[in-house]
Write a protein that holds these residues in place. Structure first.
Motif, PDB file in Angstrom:
ATOM      1  N   THR A 127       1.241  -0.758  -0.150  1.00 19.62           N
ATOM      2  CA  THR A 127      -0.027   0.189  -0.660  1.00 19.62           C
ATOM      3  C   THR A 127       0.934   0.928   0.271  1.00 19.62           C
ATOM      4  OG1 THR A 127      -2.168  -0.818   0.902  1.00 19.62           O
ATOM      5  CG2 THR A 127      -1.843   0.974   1.165  1.00 19.62           C
ATOM      6  N   ASN A 128       1.761   1.537   0.748  1.00 20.02           N
ATOM      7  CA  ASN A 128       2.458   2.258   1.082  1.00 20.02           C
ATOM      8  C   ASN A 128       4.099   2.806  -0.305  1.00 20.02           C
ATOM      9  OD1 ASN A 128       4.181   4.730   2.283  1.00 20.02           O
ATOM     10  ND2 ASN A 128       5.460   3.403   2.966  1.00 20.02           N
ATOM     11  N   GLU A 129       3.982   1.151  -0.580  1.00 18.25           N
ATOM     12  CA  GLU A 129       5.648   2.415  -1.671  1.00 18.25           C
ATOM     13  C   GLU A 129       5.366   1.783  -2.941  1.00 18.25           C
ATOM     14  OE1 GLU A 129       8.281  -1.767  -0.500  1.00 18.25           O
ATOM     15  OE2 GLU A 129       8.255  -0.248   1.850  1.00 18.25           O
ATOM     16  N   ILE A 130       4.082   0.998  -3.489  1.00 21.80           N
ATOM     17  CA  ILE A 130       3.801   1.152  -4.672  1.00 21.80           C
ATOM     18  C   ILE A 130       2.571   1.866  -4.764  1.00 21.80           C
ATOM     19  CG2 ILE A 130       2.784  -0.566  -6.667  1.00 21.80           C
ATOM     20  CD1 ILE A 130       5.270  -0.944  -5.380  1.00 21.80           C
TER      21      ILE A 130
ATOM     22  N   THR B 105       2.597  10.596  -7.494  1.00 19.10           N
ATOM     23  CA  THR B 105       3.340  10.687  -8.455  1.00 19.10           C
ATOM     24  C   THR B 105       2.721  11.388  -8.902  1.00 19.10           C
ATOM     25  OG1 THR B 105       4.798   9.133  -7.686  1.00 19.10           O
ATOM     26  CG2 THR B 105       5.218   9.730 -10.031  1.00 19.10           C
ATOM     27  N   GLU B 106       1.140  10.344  -9.573  1.00 20.42           N
ATOM     28  CA  GLU B 106       0.312  11.360 -10.560  1.00 20.42           C
ATOM     29  C   GLU B 106      -0.452  11.871  -9.838  1.00 20.42           C
ATOM     30  OE1 GLU B 106      -1.732  10.694 -13.861  1.00 20.42           O
ATOM     31  OE2 GLU B 106      -0.021   9.151 -13.957  1.00 20.42           O
ATOM     32  N   LYS B 107      -0.535  12.331  -8.785  1.00 22.66           N
ATOM     33  CA  LYS B 107      -1.336  13.249  -7.891  1.00 22.66           C
ATOM     34  C   LYS B 107      -0.030  15.287  -8.560  1.00 22.66           C
ATOM     35  CE  LYS B 107      -3.683  15.712  -4.534  1.00 22.66           C
ATOM     36  NZ  LYS B 107      -5.351  15.408  -4.105  1.00 22.66           N
ATOM     37  N   LEU B 108       0.556  14.689  -7.769  1.00 26.41           N
ATOM     38  CA  LEU B 108       1.497  16.199  -7.941  1.00 26.41           C
ATOM     39  C   LEU B 108       2.548  15.968  -9.774  1.00 26.41           C
ATOM     40  CD1 LEU B 108       5.147  14.526  -5.274  1.00 26.41           C
ATOM     41  CD2 LEU B 108       2.744  16.468  -5.598  1.00 26.41           C
ATOM     42  N   ARG B 109       1.881  15.091 -10.362  1.00 25.77           N
ATOM     43  CA  ARG B 109       2.160  15.377 -12.196  1.00 25.77           C
ATOM     44  C   ARG B 109       0.915  16.222 -12.292  1.00 25.77           C
ATOM     45  NH1 ARG B 109       2.626  10.395 -14.509  1.00 25.77           N
ATOM     46  NH2 ARG B 109       4.551  10.047 -13.478  1.00 25.77           N
TER      47      ARG B 109
END
Ligand code: GDP
Ligand code: MG
Length: 297
Positions: A279-282, A289-293
């Motif tokens: 849950t945490n790592e993947i 990552t998607e959100k920040l992008r």
């Protein structure tokens, strides 16, 4: 306290790590009404959960959409404390139009990711509260045929956000042969639709016993479960948790009768840490990552 969970028997290293981080495990249950979600939760965690404490989402019209209900318990076993939360989703699949049944569930899972992300962005990050969903048990109706469109749709929408653990609900209503065939069809459907379910990783550098235990768990996916919150008489006169029929008794805790024991073993003993790590790592990491992008960061 009975050692019904077994989390205090986690391998030492895992145990220490889990203790340090604070031990909170969040399980979600999803499936159409009447498939035995509430019963299985009570069977899994006995009656140590309090609640349900209903948490309606803002703007939701009770009774017309899927509800999200969170229930927690702090349990202690051999001096180890674990906070356990179960998120129930009554209403899923109950409406004339179920096209968007998955939506409130995705929203809830993402809101939990957002809450975690928000904490990570704070200056003081020493005490992160992890309310992310670590496992989602998805109940498949015991039709014996194949997955239904609503199952495929739900799993397709959710598999990148949560560890999906499909189970065959009320498996006592199928014969042994039907269960075997149904499992094959479900796995074939899942593969056909490119759905990623939680696969216990194959162990190599472990002792023989652990490897074998792990392989047995893997071989049972999707778990055929039976839930019961009452005691009945077994064939040989013991008091067991199970369901009584004119032709005999199905015992919840008997591995020859159903896969309940294996499911519980995976969830709260052998793979709790893996579910949390994945849950945490993947799952969370991809979301972040998607959100920040999307934000152009
Ligand atoms: P939920 O709506 O998914 O939460 O389902 P419930 O847990 O409320 O169960 C609905 C009904 O199915 C109840 O009458 C239960 O006693 C029954 N039930 C629950 N689990 C099982 C099971 O494993 N096998 C059978 N045959 N019935 C079950
Ligand atoms: Mg229920």
């Amino acid at each position: 306290l009975a050692s019904w969970v077994g989390f205090s028997n986690l391998p030492n290293q895992v145990h220490r790590r889990a203790m340090r981080r604070g031990f909170h495990f969040v399980t979600m249950v999803v499936g159409e009404s009447g498939l035995g979600k509430s019963t299985l939760i009570n069977t899994l965690f006995e009656t140590k959960l309090y609640g349900p404490k209903s948490v309606p989402q803002p703007g939701q019209d009770r009774g017309k959409t899927v509800q999200i209900e969170s229930t927690s318990a702090e349990i202690e076993e051999n001096g180890v404390r674990l906070k356990l939360t179960v998120v129930d989703t009554p209403g899923f699949g109950d409406f004339v139009n179920n096209d968007e049944s998955w939506k409130p569930i995705v929203d809830n899972i993402e809101a939990r990711f957002d809450a975690y992300l928000e904490q990570e962005n704070r200056v003081n990050r020493s005490k992160l509260v992890d309310n992310r969903v670590h496992a989602c048990i998805y109940f498949i109706q015991p039709t014996g045929h194949a997955l239904k469109p609503i199952d495929v749709e739900f799993m397709r929408r959710l598999h990148t956000k949560v560890n999906l653990i499909p189970v065959i609900a009320k498996s006592d209503t199928l014969t042994e042969e039907e269960v075997v065939l149904f499992k094959q069809r479900i796995l074939a459907d899942i593969a056909h639709h490119g759905i990623q379910i939680f696969q216990p990783p194959q162990y190599e550098n472990e002792d023989e016993e652990t490897i074998q235990e792990n392989e047995e768990i893997i071989s049972k996916v999707p778990f055929a479960v039976v839930g019961s919150d009452s005691l009945v008489n077994s064939q040989d006169g013991r008091q067991v948790r199970g369901r009584a029929y004119p032709w005999g008794t199905i015992e919840v805790d008997n591995e020859a009768h159903c896969d309940f024991v294996k499911l519980r073993q995976m969830l709260v003993r052998t793979h709790m840490e893996e579910l949390r790590e994945h849950t945490n790592e993947i799952l969370y990491e991809n979301y972040r990552t998607e959100k920040l992008r999307a934000m152009g960061v």
